[in-house]
Enzyme design. Structure first.
Site, PDB file in Angstrom:
ATOM      1  N   HIS A   1       9.793  15.139  12.441  1.00  0.00           N
ATOM      2  CA  HIS A   1      10.340  14.086  13.295  1.00  0.00           C
ATOM      3  C   HIS A   1       9.318  13.677  14.347  1.00  0.00           C
ATOM      4  O   HIS A   1       8.390  14.429  14.666  1.00  0.00           O
ATOM      5  CB  HIS A   1      11.614  14.580  13.976  1.00  0.00           C
ATOM      6  CG  HIS A   1      12.439  13.489  14.588  1.00  0.00           C
ATOM      7  ND1 HIS A   1      13.010  12.485  13.847  1.00  0.00           N
ATOM      8  CD2 HIS A   1      12.770  13.237  15.879  1.00  0.00           C
ATOM      9  CE1 HIS A   1      13.690  11.670  14.657  1.00  0.00           C
ATOM     10  NE2 HIS A   1      13.542  12.103  15.892  1.00  0.00           N
TER      11      HIS A   1
ATOM     12  N   HIS B   1      13.989   7.421  20.118  1.00  0.00           N
ATOM     13  CA  HIS B   1      13.598   7.668  18.728  1.00  0.00           C
ATOM     14  C   HIS B   1      14.660   7.174  17.758  1.00  0.00           C
ATOM     15  O   HIS B   1      15.834   7.009  18.116  1.00  0.00           O
ATOM     16  CB  HIS B   1      13.349   9.164  18.499  1.00  0.00           C
ATOM     17  CG  HIS B   1      14.516  10.053  18.847  1.00  0.00           C
ATOM     18  ND1 HIS B   1      14.884  11.135  18.089  1.00  0.00           N
ATOM     19  CD2 HIS B   1      15.401  10.020  19.881  1.00  0.00           C
ATOM     20  CE1 HIS B   1      15.928  11.749  18.632  1.00  0.00           C
ATOM     21  NE2 HIS B   1      16.254  11.096  19.722  1.00  0.00           N
TER      22      HIS B   1
ATOM     23  N   CYS C   1      12.129   7.463  11.761  1.00  0.00           N
ATOM     24  CA  CYS C   1      11.468   7.875  13.005  1.00  0.00           C
ATOM     25  C   CYS C   1      10.000   7.471  13.069  1.00  0.00           C
ATOM     26  O   CYS C   1       9.538   6.921  14.077  1.00  0.00           O
ATOM     27  CB  CYS C   1      11.609   9.380  13.208  1.00  0.00           C
ATOM     28  SG  CYS C   1      10.821  10.411  11.937  1.00  0.00           S
TER      29      CYS C   1
END
Length: 402
Positions: free
Chosen positions: A364, A376, A319
């Site tokens: 994240h 993402h 990510c």
């Protein structure tokens, strides 16, 4: 008849001994301040008492603190001065305002403001004057009207704070259940932090990750509570100055990237007439260098794989590597860490999100593309994908580069 009392303070409480003839009266009191009751036991001694009487005083024996000759009076009870342990939330003040409340030098609305206490900021109460609380919050010490804070509200304080698990091992395994035999659902690098959602299982904590929730061993994390605090006048000025400098730096980076893209486009157009080969999508130039261009560029990689620790937009990335590599295309250098990305650029509220903004979650990070949607590098199962709504998980921060 000789009357003699021995008063003894022990680790387990207050023990008083009254010697009356051949009777020894042992008085035990609970070790709290303001004692109002006690229990006693009577036993017969074999020898007559003497001035130098010596007694063994229970398992909690300590040195005799006081020895007093009494004339038929009750043994004197001495208060235990051990302080009562307070709740960690008892003196905590939480701002209950919509935006902010001024922290003032004195307990008066006409007094000089020394800082701002924003919504859900906390401070420690160190005094009170009328309906004003004197608080210390971060580097700010001053008075705030009682109408704008809640004091000693444990539920509100826990909601205002964020329980954090900081990863202290090179690669942390997040498991489906609280067992070393349970399935690993994701990996988290050292230095990242995760939001803790439950601490009821000994040796384990439940944390929030993109895959949902999982467990990590407390052996490999450091637990703490993260609060936000008041901002002083000087800190506010420094923050605004820093944000302005970052805006200017971002604008300059955008201009340079746009200039570079224009040159690349001209070169590509010239060469296309003499060659059928095309450049890879990761080398494709952007039409402009604003947030929308960032979002559009990021969307080209949907469907590509997720690889832990990776940063390749085509062959696999995680990510933070995804966000880092997308912005690298626009000449912006960002860290390969979801936690560190919460400090880049400048912050905006979730209601002000625009395409290209970096959306940060527990462990994240993603890029906002508009229409309440993010793009993402989600996980090994889904790869790079779209997710809507953007607040499918709790948003910790939104950072803007352009």
């Amino acid at each position: 008849m000789n009357h003699k009392a021995l008063t003894k303070l022990t680790a387990c409480g207050l023990v008083g001994v009254l010697v009356v003839g051949n009777l020894t009266v042992v008085v035990n009191a609970a070790p709290t301040a303001g004692i109002t009751s006690y229990t006693s036991s009577v036993m017969t001694t074999a020898a007559a008492p003497t001035a130098g009487v010596s007694l063994a005083m229970s398992e909690c024996a300590a040195s005799v603190e006081d020895e007093t000759v009494l004339a038929g009076a009750q043994p004197k009870v001495q208060e235990n001065e051990t302080p009562v342990v307070k709740s960690e939330y008892e003196d905590l003040a939480v701002a209950t305002v919509k935006d902010y409340v001024n922290v003032r030098k004195k307990a008066s609305k006409d007094s000089k403001a020394v800082g701002k206490l924003y919504k859900n900021n906390v401070g420690t109460v160190i005094g009170k004057k009328g309906d004003w609380y004197k608080i210390k919050s971060g580097s700010v010490t001053g008075y705030v009207k009682g109408d704008y804070v809640a004091v000693g509200d444990e539920k509100l304080a826990k909601k205002a704070g964020r329980r954090v698990a900081l990863v202290t091992t090179e690669t942390l395994k997040v498991r489906k259940k609280s067992s070393t035999k349970a399935k690993v659902i994701t990996l988290v690098p050292e230095g990242d932090d995760l939001t803790v959602t439950d601490e009821s299982k000994e040796g384990w904590v439940k944390v929030s990750v993109d895959e949902g929730e999982g467990y990590v061993s407390t052996e490999y994390v450091t637990l703490s509570t993260e609060y936000t605090y008041a901002e002083s006048k000087a800190e506010e000025e420094a923050r605004l100055k820093k944000e302005e400098e970052e805006r200017k730096a971002a604008e300059e980076a955008a201009r340079q990237a746009e200039s570079s893209s224009s040159s690349t486009s001209s070169s590509s157009s010239s060469s296309s007439s003499s060659s059928d080969s095309g450049s890879s999508v990761s080398d494709a130039p952007s039409a402009s260098s604003n947030g929308t261009a960032v979002a559009n560029y990021a969307c080209q990689f949907v469907g590509n794989p997720y690889v832990y620790g990776g940063s390749s937009l085509t062959n696999g990335t995680d990510c933070s590597g995804f966000v880092m590599s997308v912005y690298a295309h626009f000449g912006v250098s960002l860290p390969h860490s979801s936690s560190a990305l919460r400090s880049v650029g400048y912050g905006v509220s979730t209601s002000e999100m625009q395409p290209g903004d970096i959306v940060c979650y527990s462990g994240h990070v993603a890029i906002y593309v508009g229409n309440n949607t993010i793009v993402h590098a989600s996980n090994a199962r889904d790869g790079i994908k779209y997710t809507s709504p953007a607040n499918y998980r709790t948003i910790l921060a939104v950072r803007r580069i352009f």
